[in-house]
Write a protein that holds these residues in place. Structure first.
Motif, PDB file in Angstrom:
ATOM      1  N   VAL A 133       0.846  -1.188   0.000  1.00  0.00           N
ATOM      2  CA  VAL A 133       0.000   0.000   0.000  1.00  0.00           C
ATOM      3  C   VAL A 133       0.888   1.247   0.000  1.00  0.00           C
ATOM      4  O   VAL A 133       1.772   1.395   0.848  1.00  0.00           O
ATOM      5  CB  VAL A 133      -0.936   0.002   1.221  1.00  0.00           C
ATOM      6  CG1 VAL A 133      -1.775   1.277   1.253  1.00  0.00           C
ATOM      7  CG2 VAL A 133      -1.836  -1.225   1.196  1.00  0.00           C
ATOM      8  N   SER A 134       0.651   2.141  -0.954  1.00  0.00           N
ATOM      9  CA  SER A 134       1.459   3.353  -1.066  1.00  0.00           C
ATOM     10  C   SER A 134       0.684   4.614  -0.713  1.00  0.00           C
ATOM     11  O   SER A 134       1.257   5.713  -0.707  1.00  0.00           O
ATOM     12  CB  SER A 134       2.017   3.479  -2.495  1.00  0.00           C
ATOM     13  OG  SER A 134       0.957   3.547  -3.434  1.00  0.00           O
ATOM     14  N   TYR A 135      -0.604   4.460  -0.399  1.00  0.00           N
ATOM     15  CA  TYR A 135      -1.426   5.646  -0.153  1.00  0.00           C
ATOM     16  C   TYR A 135      -2.555   5.288   0.803  1.00  0.00           C
ATOM     17  O   TYR A 135      -3.208   4.248   0.668  1.00  0.00           O
ATOM     18  CB  TYR A 135      -2.009   6.152  -1.474  1.00  0.00           C
ATOM     19  CG  TYR A 135      -2.963   7.310  -1.331  1.00  0.00           C
ATOM     20  CD1 TYR A 135      -2.514   8.563  -0.926  1.00  0.00           C
ATOM     21  CD2 TYR A 135      -4.323   7.154  -1.601  1.00  0.00           C
ATOM     22  CE1 TYR A 135      -3.388   9.633  -0.799  1.00  0.00           C
ATOM     23  CE2 TYR A 135      -5.200   8.215  -1.480  1.00  0.00           C
ATOM     24  CZ  TYR A 135      -4.734   9.454  -1.078  1.00  0.00           C
ATOM     25  OH  TYR A 135      -5.593  10.500  -0.943  1.00  0.00           O
ATOM     26  N   LEU A 136      -2.778   6.148   1.787  1.00  0.00           N
ATOM     27  CA  LEU A 136      -3.894   5.984   2.724  1.00  0.00           C
ATOM     28  C   LEU A 136      -4.918   7.073   2.424  1.00  0.00           C
ATOM     29  O   LEU A 136      -4.647   8.260   2.652  1.00  0.00           O
ATOM     30  CB  LEU A 136      -3.407   6.108   4.173  1.00  0.00           C
ATOM     31  CG  LEU A 136      -2.490   5.007   4.686  1.00  0.00           C
ATOM     32  CD1 LEU A 136      -2.051   5.312   6.124  1.00  0.00           C
ATOM     33  CD2 LEU A 136      -3.174   3.645   4.632  1.00  0.00           C
ATOM     34  N   PRO A 137      -6.087   6.709   1.925  1.00  0.00           N
ATOM     35  CA  PRO A 137      -7.105   7.715   1.583  1.00  0.00           C
ATOM     36  C   PRO A 137      -7.766   8.287   2.828  1.00  0.00           C
ATOM     37  O   PRO A 137      -8.331   7.556   3.645  1.00  0.00           O
ATOM     38  CB  PRO A 137      -8.101   6.932   0.730  1.00  0.00           C
ATOM     39  CG  PRO A 137      -7.946   5.512   1.176  1.00  0.00           C
ATOM     40  CD  PRO A 137      -6.518   5.345   1.577  1.00  0.00           C
ATOM     41  N   LYS A 148       5.727  -2.000   7.132  1.00  0.00           N
ATOM     42  CA  LYS A 148       6.170  -2.761   5.965  1.00  0.00           C
ATOM     43  C   LYS A 148       5.249  -2.560   4.774  1.00  0.00           C
ATOM     44  O   LYS A 148       4.706  -3.510   4.207  1.00  0.00           O
ATOM     45  CB  LYS A 148       6.308  -4.250   6.300  1.00  0.00           C
ATOM     46  CG  LYS A 148       7.377  -4.531   7.344  1.00  0.00           C
ATOM     47  CD  LYS A 148       7.564  -6.021   7.586  1.00  0.00           C
ATOM     48  CE  LYS A 148       8.670  -6.261   8.606  1.00  0.00           C
ATOM     49  NZ  LYS A 148       8.881  -7.697   8.883  1.00  0.00           N
ATOM     50  N   ASN A 149       5.061  -1.289   4.405  1.00  0.00           N
ATOM     51  CA  ASN A 149       4.335  -0.939   3.198  1.00  0.00           C
ATOM     52  C   ASN A 149       5.174   0.037   2.378  1.00  0.00           C
ATOM     53  O   ASN A 149       6.397   0.115   2.566  1.00  0.00           O
ATOM     54  CB  ASN A 149       2.964  -0.355   3.544  1.00  0.00           C
ATOM     55  CG  ASN A 149       1.913  -1.437   3.774  1.00  0.00           C
ATOM     56  OD1 ASN A 149       1.362  -1.992   2.831  1.00  0.00           O
ATOM     57  ND2 ASN A 149       1.647  -1.749   5.044  1.00  0.00           N
ATOM     58  N   LEU A 150       4.544   0.790   1.501  1.00  0.00           N
ATOM     59  CA  LEU A 150       5.256   1.710   0.618  1.00  0.00           C
ATOM     60  C   LEU A 150       4.786   3.142   0.804  1.00  0.00           C
ATOM     61  O   LEU A 150       4.830   3.954  -0.124  1.00  0.00           O
ATOM     62  CB  LEU A 150       5.065   1.292  -0.856  1.00  0.00           C
ATOM     63  CG  LEU A 150       5.473  -0.139  -1.207  1.00  0.00           C
ATOM     64  CD1 LEU A 150       5.128  -0.456  -2.657  1.00  0.00           C
ATOM     65  CD2 LEU A 150       6.966  -0.357  -0.959  1.00  0.00           C
ATOM     66  N   LEU A 151       4.332   3.462   2.006  1.00  0.00           N
ATOM     67  CA  LEU A 151       3.789   4.795   2.269  1.00  0.00           C
ATOM     68  C   LEU A 151       4.885   5.847   2.187  1.00  0.00           C
ATOM     69  O   LEU A 151       5.978   5.673   2.730  1.00  0.00           O
ATOM     70  CB  LEU A 151       3.128   4.828   3.645  1.00  0.00           C
ATOM     71  CG  LEU A 151       1.943   3.870   3.816  1.00  0.00           C
ATOM     72  CD1 LEU A 151       1.468   3.866   5.262  1.00  0.00           C
ATOM     73  CD2 LEU A 151       0.808   4.267   2.882  1.00  0.00           C
ATOM     74  N   GLY A 152       4.550   6.971   1.518  1.00  0.00           N
ATOM     75  CA  GLY A 152       5.530   8.034   1.332  1.00  0.00           C
ATOM     76  C   GLY A 152       5.146   9.319   2.024  1.00  0.00           C
ATOM     77  O   GLY A 152       4.663   9.311   3.163  1.00  0.00           O
ATOM     78  N   ASP A 153       5.311  10.448   1.322  1.00  0.00           N
ATOM     79  CA  ASP A 153       5.183  11.760   1.946  1.00  0.00           C
ATOM     80  C   ASP A 153       3.825  12.416   1.787  1.00  0.00           C
ATOM     81  O   ASP A 153       3.690  13.604   2.022  1.00  0.00           O
ATOM     82  CB  ASP A 153       6.238  12.708   1.369  1.00  0.00           C
ATOM     83  CG  ASP A 153       7.626  12.342   1.844  1.00  0.00           C
ATOM     84  OD1 ASP A 153       7.732  11.805   2.956  1.00  0.00           O
ATOM     85  OD2 ASP A 153       8.573  12.577   1.103  1.00  0.00           O
ATOM     86  N   ASP A 154       2.822  11.673   1.394  1.00  0.00           N
ATOM     87  CA  ASP A 154       1.502  12.266   1.205  1.00  0.00           C
ATOM     88  C   ASP A 154       0.587  11.958   2.386  1.00  0.00           C
ATOM     89  O   ASP A 154      -0.587  11.665   2.229  1.00  0.00           O
ATOM     90  CB  ASP A 154       0.867  11.770  -0.102  1.00  0.00           C
ATOM     91  CG  ASP A 154       0.954  10.261  -0.255  1.00  0.00           C
ATOM     92  OD1 ASP A 154       1.482   9.608   0.669  1.00  0.00           O
ATOM     93  OD2 ASP A 154       0.511   9.745  -1.293  1.00  0.00           O
ATOM     94  N   LEU A 155       1.140  12.032   3.593  1.00  0.00           N
ATOM     95  CA  LEU A 155       0.362  11.709   4.788  1.00  0.00           C
ATOM     96  C   LEU A 155      -0.210  12.935   5.491  1.00  0.00           C
ATOM     97  O   LEU A 155      -0.945  12.784   6.469  1.00  0.00           O
ATOM     98  CB  LEU A 155       1.223  10.911   5.783  1.00  0.00           C
ATOM     99  CG  LEU A 155       1.629   9.503   5.353  1.00  0.00           C
ATOM    100  CD1 LEU A 155       2.508   8.865   6.420  1.00  0.00           C
ATOM    101  CD2 LEU A 155       0.410   8.632   5.092  1.00  0.00           C
TER     102      LEU A 155
END
Length: 291
Positions: A64-68, A85-92
Motif C-alpha cells: 500500500v502506497s497511499y492511505l485515503p 512494511k508498506n510503501l507509504l511516502g510523503d503524502d500523509l
C-alpha cells in the motif's frame, strides 16, 4: 439450566451467528469482532468493505502506497492502525483528520522522508507512534508533535535523521519511551543541547548502546555520554569568527569610552585650573588696590 434459559442461550448464539454472517470483510482479510487483519495479502491499495465499527486495522506487510483520508475518516472508532512494511511516502499530511480516537499508529518500514506539523496534528489521543526503519526520513519539524501531548512511546530508530530539535520531544509531558538508535546523528555544537537533555531526562531510551554519533569523524561511533563530555569542552570554549568580531567591537567600545572619559577629565581639569588661576589673580589685584 432451565428450558427457558437454554432457549435464551440458543437464541443468542443464533443471533450472533446471523450477525457475523452479515459483516462485510475485505477480500483476503480475516475479520473478527471489531478487528480486520489483512497482513501479508499483497494489497496494492487500501482495502474496501471494512466494517464501519472496526477498532483495530492491521495492514502490515503489503504494498500500500497511499492511505485515503476519506475512507479512513469513515472508520471513526478506529483506535489501532498497523501499516508497517508498506510503501507509504510523503503524502500523509491531513491523512488522519477523521480518526481522532487513534491511540496506536505503526508506520515503520515505509518510505517516509519527513514529518510535518500536519502529519499527526489531528491525532490528539495518540499514545504510541512508531516511525522507525524509514531510511529516507531525514527531517522532523520542530513542532511536529505539538498536539500529541498524550504520546508516551515514540520510535524514530534506524532512519536518516541527523538532527532533532530538543523542544520536539522535551515538550511532550507524557513521553516515557523514545527510540533513537542507529541514526546518522551529527554531533556538533547545535546538537549539544539535545544530548544534554537526553542525559538529564527521565525518558527511557531502549537500545541506548546504539545511540551513537555518526559524524564528525572524530566522534564517529561515540556513545552520547562520551560525546556530551567532548562537545561541552569544545563547544563551550571554542570561539568562532563572529565571536572574535564581537570581542573586537566590545574592546574598541571600551577603549573609545576610556579615551573619551580621559579627554573629558582633562578638559575639566584644565577649565578648573584656569578658573582657579583667574580667581587668584583677581584676589591679588583686589589686595593691591586696597593697599
Amino acid at each position: 439450566m432451565s428450558p427457558s434459559g437454554r432457549r435464551w442461550s440458543l437464541s443468542l448464539v443464533f443471533l450472533l451467528g446471523m450477525a457475523s454472517e452479515g459483516i462485510n470483510c475485505p477480500s483476503g482479510c480475516s475479520c473478527q469482532y471489531l478487528e480486520v487483519n489483512c497482513t501479508g495479502q499483497q494489497l496494492q491499495e487500501f482495502p474496501v468493505d471494512i466494517p464501519l465499527d472496526t477498532r483495530q486495522l492491521i495492514l502490515a506487510a503489503n504494498n500500500v502506497s497511499y492511505l485515503p483520508a476519506v475512507e479512513l475518516s469513515i472508520l471513526a472508532d478506529l483506535v489501532y492502525l498497523d501499516c508497517r512494511k508498506n510503501l507509504l511516502g510523503d503524502d500523509l499530511d491531513f491523512t488522519f483528520v477523521g480518526v481522532a480516537k487513534l491511540v496506536y499508529l505503526d508506520l515503520s518500514f515505509n518510505n517516509l522522508t519527513q514529518v510535518t506539523f500536519s502529519t499527526f496534528s489531528h491525532l490528539l489521543s495518540l499514545v504510541v507512534l512508531k516511525i522507525s526503519d524509514n531510511p529516507n526520513l531525514v527531517a522532523i519539524e520542530k513542532d511536529a508533535f505539538a498536539n500529541n501531548t498524550w504520546l508516551r512511546h515514540l520510535d524514530v530508530s534506524r532512519t536518516g535523521l541527523t538532527f532533532l530539535d530538543t523542544s520536539t520531544v522535551r515538550d511532550l509531558p507524557n513521553l516515557r519511551l523514545l527510540g533513537l538508535s542507529d541514526n546518522l546523528w551529527h554531533c556538533n555544537c547545535s546538537f549539544l543541547d539535545f544530548i544534554t537533555w537526553m542525559m538529564e531526562s527521565d525518558v527511557r531510551f531502549p537500545d541506548a548502546d546504539n545511540i551513537t554519533c555518526y559524524t564528525p569523524a572524530g566522534l564517529h561511533a561515540l556513545r552520547m555520554p562520551a560525546a556530551e563530555a567532548q562537545l561541552h569542552f569544545s563547544c563551550l570554549t571554542q570561539l568562532y569568527k563572529q565571536d572574535y568580531v564581537f570581542l573586537c567591537l566590545v574592546g574598541f567600545c571600551i577603549f573609545l569610552a576610556g579615551t573619551m572619559a580621559a579627554w573629558l577629565a582633562g578638559i575639566c581639569a584644565v577649565i578648573y585650573e584656569a578658573q582657579a588661576s583667574k580667581g587668584e589673580e583677581e584676589e591679588e589685584e583686589e589686595e593691591d588696590t586696597a593697599a
